[in-house]
Design an enzyme around this catalytic site. Structure first.
Site, PDB file in Angstrom:
ATOM      1  CB  SER A  74      -2.234  -3.286   1.456  1.00  0.00           C
ATOM      2  OG  SER A  74      -1.134  -4.039   1.915  1.00  0.00           O
TER       3      SER A  74
ATOM      4  N   GLY B  21       0.804  -1.219   0.000  1.00  0.00           N
ATOM      5  CA  GLY B  21       0.000   0.000   0.000  1.00  0.00           C
ATOM      6  C   GLY B  21       0.834   1.264   0.000  1.00  0.00           C
ATOM      7  CB  THR B  22       4.045   2.164   1.625  1.00  0.00           C
ATOM      8  OG1 THR B  22       3.583   2.028   2.977  1.00  0.00           O
ATOM      9  CG2 THR B  22       5.038   3.318   1.559  1.00  0.00           C
TER      10      THR B  22
ATOM     11  CB  THR C 214      10.815 -10.008 -11.738  1.00  0.00           C
ATOM     12  OG1 THR C 214      11.779 -10.001 -12.784  1.00  0.00           O
ATOM     13  CG2 THR C 214      10.046 -11.313 -11.753  1.00  0.00           C
TER      14      THR C 214
ATOM     15  CD  GLN D 252      -6.546  -0.639   8.105  1.00  0.00           C
ATOM     16  OE1 GLN D 252      -7.318  -1.554   8.347  1.00  0.00           O
ATOM     17  NE2 GLN D 252      -5.258  -0.701   8.416  1.00  0.00           N
TER      18      GLN D 252
ATOM     19  CB  CYS E 185       6.766   3.949  20.418  1.00  0.00           C
ATOM     20  SG  CYS E 185       7.180   4.283  22.123  1.00  0.00           S
TER      21      CYS E 185
END
Length: 378
Positions: free
Chosen positions: A196, A69-70, A234, A176, A319
Site C-alpha cells: 500500500s 491494500g484492502t 480508470t 507493513q 473501538c
C-alpha cells in the site's frame, strides 16, 4: 510541538510523492488514451509500476494497481476462491482486510495460530496441510510478512516451503513490511503479495498486488481493459505516481531506516523499568515498531494522555460502536488482560531519535499520574 508516532496507521507523505501527485494533477491525460497526453500519462504510470516492482523485487508486468491494500488482499482471496479453494487458512494476526474478506467469501475459514512471541506456528501448519482434504480444493494460506501492531516479522519463506509442498497458494500481506525491510516477493515464495502507498509515504487510495506463475487472478471489478484486464476502471494516476515516487525513496532509505531500532529499544528500556511489557520482544521485529503494555493502565487512557501532551500513537485495542475490544492479535498471543493495556508506537521516514526520547518521557509522566490516581482510589 506535536510528535507523530503512528506511521503504521499512515505515514507522512514524502515531499517527492507530493511533487509527483501535483505534477499529474496539473497535466491532463488518461493512460488509456492514444494521443500525446494519454501516452504521457501512460509513461508516468509505467514508470511508477517499475518503481513499485523494484521495492518488492517483482517483475513489473505482474504488478496490478488497485485502490489500496484492502482491495489488493480482497483480489487475492477472491481469486483463490474463484480458482476452486473451498477452505482458507488465515493466520490469527492478519489485518481485518484479510479476516473480514475471507469470511465474506462463503467458504470455510480456519485460523493458523501463533506462539506467545507472535510468530506463526508452522508445526501446526505443516500438520494441517498433511491431512488436507482434496474436496476442499487447493490449499490457500494467508500469512502477513510483518504484523502491524507488534512489528513481529513472520517466517514467510519457511511457510512458503510448507505450502508449496502441498501445492498450495500462499498470500503475503506485506503492507507493513514494504519500505521497512527488504522485500523479495519471489524469494519469499509468495504466490500473491500486497502493498500500500500510504504506509511508505505515498498518498492514500493506491495499492498494488503482485502475483507469481502459480496464481491465477480473477478480476473482481469489471469494466474496461485497464491493468491488462485484471482490474476495470480508470487508474488513479495521481495516487499511482505518488506511490512510485514513495517506493523509490523508501527503497533508497532502507538502510538508514534501521537506525530506529536503536531509538526504539532505548525508549523501550525506560518503559520496561517502569513496569511496561514489550510484546514480541524476543522475535524479529520491524525497526520502527514498539508494542508495549502497562498492566492496569487501559490502552485508550494511555492514548488520550499522550495525545493531550502532543504525542500521537495508536491503541493496541480497537473501538467499535462505542465498545472497547481487546486486540485480537495480542489475544492470539495469549496476553490475556494485557491485550487491553497495550499501545503501538511506530516511527516513519521522518522520525528522529528525539521523537522516541520525548515519547518515553511523556509516557513515564502519564504512567506516574495514573499510578497515583489508582493509589488514591484504592
Amino acid at each position: 510541538m506535536s510528535i507523530y508516532l503512528d506511521h503504521n496507521a499512515t505515514a507522512r507523505v514524502r515531499p517527492q510523492a507530493l511533487e509527483a501527485v501535483t505534477h499529474v494533477l496539473t497535466h491532463v491525460g488518461n493512460p488509456s488514451s492514444v494521443h500525446a497526453a494519454g501516452r504521457a500519462a501512460r509513461g508516468v504510470m509505467e514508470q511508477a509500476r517499475e518503481s513499485v516492482a523494484a521495492l518488492i523485487a517483482a517483475p513489473a508486468s505482474t504488478v496490478v494497481f488497485l485502490s489500496g491494500g484492502t482491495e489488493a488482499n480482497a483480489l487475492a482471496l477472491g481469486s483463490a476462491v474463484a480458482a476452486g479453494a473451498r477452505r482458507l487458512i488465515v493466520s490469527a494476526i492478519e489485518h481485518d482486510s484479510i479476516q473480514e474478506s475471507s469470511r465474506a467469501l462463503g467458504v470455510a475459514v480456519e485460523t493458523l495460530p501463533v506462539r506467545p512471541d507472535g510468530l506463526a506456528d508452522l508445526d501446526w501448519l505443516r500438520a494441517r496441510l498433511a491431512r488436507w482434504d482434496a474436496g476442499d480444493g487447493r490449499p490457500f494460506v494467508a500469512l502477513m510478512l510483518a504484523n502491524n501492531e507488534t512489528g513481529v516479522i513472520q517466517p514467510v519463506a519457511e511457510a512458503a516451503e510448507i505450502v508449496r509442498a502441498a501445492d498450495g497458494w500462499l498470500h503475503v500481506d506485506a503492507i507493513q513490511a514494504a519500505g521497512k525491510i527488504p522485500v523479495d516477493s519471489r524469494g519469499l515464495g509468495a504466490d500473491t503479495l500486497s502493498i500500500s502507498a500510504h504506509k511508505i509515504g505515498g498518498p492514500q487510495g493506491a495499492g498494488a498486488l503482485t502475483f507469481g506463475p502459480r496464481a491465477v487472478l480473477s478480476r473482481r471489478q469489471h469494466g474496461g481493459g485497464q491493468e491488462r484486464g485484471r482490474r476495470g476502471g480508470t487508474e488513479n494516476l495521481p495516487g499511482i505516481a505518488g506511490f512510485g515516487a514513495a517506493a523509490r525513496e523508501a527503497l533508497a532509505d532502507l538502510e538508514t531506516f534501521q537506525r530506529q531500532a536503536e531509538w526504539r529499544d532505548a525508549a523501550a528500556q525506560r518503559l520496561k523499568a517502569a513496569g511496561g511489557v514489550v510484546m514480541g520482544e524476543t522475535a524479529p521485529r520491524l525497526a520502527n515498531t514498539l508494542c508495549v503494555a502497562a498492566p492496569g493502565y487501559p490502552s485508550e487512557l494511555q492514548v488520550m494522555a499522550l495525545d493531550l501532551a502532543g504525542v500521537m500513537v495508536s491503541a493496541g485495542s480497537a473501538c467499535a460502536s462505542g465498545k472497547v475490544k481487546a486486540s485480537p492479535v495480542l489475544a492470539a498471543m495469549g496476553q490475556g488482560e494485557l491485550a487491553g493495556c497495550a499501545i503501538r508506537i511506530s516511527g516513519g521516514w521522518d522520525t528522529t531519535a528525539d521523537d522516541w526520547n520525548r515519547f518515553a518521557g511523556v509516557w513515564l509522566q502519564a504512567q506516574d499520574r495514573h499510578a497515583a490516581r489508582r493509589k488514591e482510589t484504592a
